[in-house]
Design an enzyme around this catalytic site. Structure first.
Site, PDB file in Angstrom:
ATOM      1  CB  SER A  98       0.118  36.452   8.349  1.00 48.71           C
ATOM      2  OG  SER A  98      -0.828  35.444   8.432  1.00 48.71           O
ATOM      3  CG  ASP A 222       0.377  32.204  15.172  1.00 46.27           C
ATOM      4  OD1 ASP A 222      -0.779  32.190  15.027  1.00 46.27           O
ATOM      5  OD2 ASP A 222       1.323  32.799  14.495  1.00 46.27           O
ATOM      6  CG  HIS A 250      -1.231  35.426  13.691  1.00 46.83           C
ATOM      7  ND1 HIS A 250      -0.128  34.302  12.946  1.00 46.83           N
ATOM      8  CD2 HIS A 250      -1.712  36.054  12.444  1.00 46.83           C
ATOM      9  CE1 HIS A 250      -0.250  34.763  11.534  1.00 46.83           C
ATOM     10  NE2 HIS A 250      -1.104  35.659  11.434  1.00 46.83           N
TER      11      HIS A 250
END
Length: 269
Positions: A98, A222, A250
């Protein structure tokens, strides 16, 4: 083994270093709004396979110092460099999830990929986390503004609500509480400040500088880092490998941990 490394501005960065004698070194950079413990299901497996697993808590998160300032991509990438230099890491694989992926990419651009032999991007928030006039992918700026407002008004509720956006698979109450407690350890102002960096900063130039073998792993469900971003990264990084994870959102490091670990092992070795 856990210890602290001093970075710029006298900020102490917490480092978890498992199996220092391992043949292959992996340096993990976590995502928002968590800390190094997100990689528990990699650290449970990879050291036994001969890997040295090093992970940091970004400033403002986990056990690291929580200064008021210093949450730009540049500063966070400089913190990574401080850890690399303090541990004398060479020929290592940099792994970012991320915003940790965004910081890893900035490290590649700002520090010339110092010491990095391979790069692994797990749902990386790059080259732009949000939509822009010339970039129609990602969340809208309004989406991020709502997260900032929720963080500033009721951060515990925002973190509870985040579960539904973060994971595609249903998670039980014990896991949800574990994830909540990790995220709660961050400072509120650092949680907001990193969101501002995600909203404001881009990495197009940094992506263009990447010249090491690169593995991109992306959950197809995601809702935080939109899957189109992985496709753009794959197209932009010559020779990169993109692996789609069909049962992940995610939280791919947990949702398909066996597949993630398998891909990491195969890529590094």
């Amino acid at each position: 083994m856990g210890y602290f490394v001093e970075a710029k501005q006298d900020v102490k960065i917490f480092v978890e270093d498992v199996n220092p004698a391992g043949e292959h070194t992996l340096l993990f950079i976590h995502g928002w709004p968590a800390d190094h413990r997100l990689f528990e299901y990699q650290f449970n497996v990879l050291p036994a396979m001969g890997f040295r697993c090093v992970a940091i808590d970004l400033r403002g998160f986990g056990h690291s110092d929580k200064p008021w300032e210093g949450y730009s991509y540049d500063c966070l990438a400089d913190d990574v460099r401080s850890v690399v230099d303090a541990l004398h890491l060479r020929n290592f694989t940099l792994v970012g999830h991320s915003v940790g992926g965004a910081i890893s990419i900035r490290y590649m651009g700002r520090h010339g990929g110092h010491g990095v032999s391979k790069l692994i991007l797990l749902a990386a928030a790059a080259p732009s986390f949000v939509q822009r006039l010339d970039f129609p992918y990602g969340l809208s700026k309004d989406d991020v503004d709502r997260l900032i407002e929720a963080t500033e008004n009721d951060r515990p509720k925002m973190l509870r609500d985040l579960n539904g956006m973060f994971f595609f698979r249903n998670i039980g109450e014990p896991f949800a509480d574990w994830f909540f407690q990790i995220n709660l350890l961050a400072a509120g102002y650092s949680t907001t400040a990193v969101l501002v960096s995600l909203r404001e900063e881009t990495l197009f130039g940094d992506v263009a500088s990447i010249r090491v073998p690169t593995l991109i792993l992306q959950g197809v469900h995601d809702e935080i880092v939109k899957p189109q971003l992985a496709a753009v990264l794959h197209k932009s990084i010559p020779g990169s490998k993109l692996v789609w994870l069909g049962d992940s959102g995610h939280g791919l490091f947990w949702e398909q941990k066996e597949k993630v670990n398998e891909e990491i092992i195969g890529f590094v070795c």
